[in-house]
Design a protein around this motif. Structure first.
Motif: not given
Length: 459
Positions: A320-324
């Motif tokens: 996952y990305s930070t946004d997710e």
């Protein structure tokens, strides 16, 4: 003074086998009456694994393996010293390293003696039945370098980590605090000493890290060798470090053995959970972890995370990305209070030319709602555990089966006379692959075999 008594854990602990029954204390051990299982104490620290005897036995095996590795490494170095053509400085370096491995092995054996004393032989089937097992890539020496960062030379790095925790926590009291994956314990120690906790429960599954942390928390000292990845000078190939905490920990800092995927804690009992360098390295989807942490916290309790969020999962969908991550936190009953990204030094030993800067992401999130509890973590599928369901014929298994057959056949052809060309010709005759395909395949496989036989497995 430290350590606290087993009875003082009872308010917070729950059985890691059934995930719900409270534990009782008898003769210095914790017990689940429902499961009829006693959880021993290792050096005074509760051993709260779902299958305590099996996990102790496995750690004992890993301890012995680490000690054998050190002995073999020393032996290999001493065989190299028999070469009369070695340069004098090379000879000095090898002597220093071989002697350090011998002394280090003895120090580890002494430090880890409580694991050997308490272990017992239990079959692997008990692990299968409970769907738990120790990660295969975790040994006694995993994260060994962190010991020296935590307790010898890492003041700058340790200070930077604590400052970020305090920033996202807004310097508010943390109350009863649980820190899974606490490792060698320095961050847990600093949080307990500087962040107004009423009780700090630091947990890890690695006996070396935990037994060392116990000595540090008690104000004792220890000596262990550091083996820098890229030694700065000849004398830095093995450095005997004196390990110690700034002071003995104040009352209320407790250690317990356990698995972050099966936390042995009762639901709704904690004010704060701190996850340091953890959520992106354990084998569980972040969304499941978030629900698991929610379950442990009281209403209004806080989840504080600190680490790089460098997810490395086989499924790219779970990297996952930070946004997710921020979206998943909100969907798991939390509200983000504060988050920050900072670049800090990481593992910059003064004895090594190797070190780096790490961009870490930290957040504090408050529990606003209960969420559905996640299912009990299972490390193994039903068909492997029960033996009743068919083994799935996946594409991965097909590929592995073919590869294994070919490699086994190649190994059977090694007789001290055949060449790579001879082997490729036989593979073609057996219609396993064409000679054009077989030549690079055989050469590549034998190259890896040769490299493995030459590779030194250091500590």
């Amino acid at each position: 003074m430290f350590p606290i008594k087993p009875s003082e854990y009872l308010t917070f602990t729950a059985c890691p086998r059934c995930d719900k029954s409270p534990l009782t204390e008898k003769n210095g051990q914790l017990r689940c009456a429902a499961c009829k299982v006693d959880f021993p104490a290792v050096a005074g620290m509760p051993w709260l694994f779902a299958e305590p005897d099996a996990s102790l036995g496995e750690w004992r095996n890993r301890l012995h393996f680490a000690l054998r590795q050190l002995a073999n490494q020393s032996q290999r170095i001493r065989s190299e010293l028999e070469d009369d053509g070695l340069a004098q400085l090379t000879r000095e370096r090898l002597n220093l390293l071989a002697n350090a491995y011998d002394k280090h092995r003895n120090k580890l054996r002494e430090l880890l003696s409580p694991v050997d004393v308490h272990s017992s032989a239990t079959s692997f089937e008990s692990y299968l039945a409970l769907r738990t097992r120790l990660p295969v890539d975790q040994g006694i020496a995993t994260y060994y370098a962190n010991i020296h960062r935590d307790w010898a030379w890492g003041d700058v790095e340790n200070g930077a980590a604590l400052e970020i925790i305090r920033e996202v926590a807004d310097d508010l009291p943390l109350g009863s605090t649980f820190i899974p994956g606490a490792g060698a314990g320095r961050l847990a120690y600093d949080i307990h000493m500087h962040c107004d906790t009423t009780l700090t429960l630091a947990m890890d599954f690695n006996p070396l890290l935990m037994l060392l942390a116990q000595k540090m928390f008690a104000g004792d000292e220890a000596e262990l060798y550091e083996f820098p990845l890229a030694p700065t000078t000849l004398n830095d190939v093995a450095v005997l470090r004196n390990l110690r905490a700034p002071a003995a920990a104040r009352d209320g800092l407790a250690l317990l053995f356990g698995d972050a995927l099966r936390p042995p804690l009762a639901p709704g009992t904690l004010d704060t959970v701190v996850t340091p360098w953890l959520v992106d390295v354990i084998d569980e989807d972040f969304q499941v972890q978030a629900r698991r942490i929610n379950r442990l916290l009281k209403p209004g309790g806080r989840w504080i995370n600190f680490g790089s969020l460098a997810f490395d999962q086989p499924q790219k969908a779970r990297c996952y990305s930070t946004d997710e991550v921020l979206v998943f936190i909100a969907e798991s009953g939390f509200e983000i209070d504060k988050n920050t990204s900072k670049t800090i030094p990481y593992m910059c030993s003064p004895a090594s030319r190797h070190g780096r800067q790490e961009s870490v992401f930290a957040f504090s999130a408050s529990k606003k709602a209960n969420v559905e509890a996640p299912i009990r973590h299972k490390s193994l599928p039903d068909w492997l555990v029960t033996g009743q369901a068919a083994v799935p014929l996946t594409q991965s298994f097909r590929s592995q089966a073919m590869t294994t057959q070919i490699y086994s056949y190649v190994m059977s052809m090694i007789d001290g006379r055949r060449t790579i060309n001879d082997m490729a010709k036989i593979l073609e005759q057996q219609k396993l692959m064409t000679r054009k395909e077989a030549l690079p395949a055989v050469r590549g496989f034998l190259t890896r075999m040769y490299d493995d036989s030459q590779r030194k497995s250091g500590f």
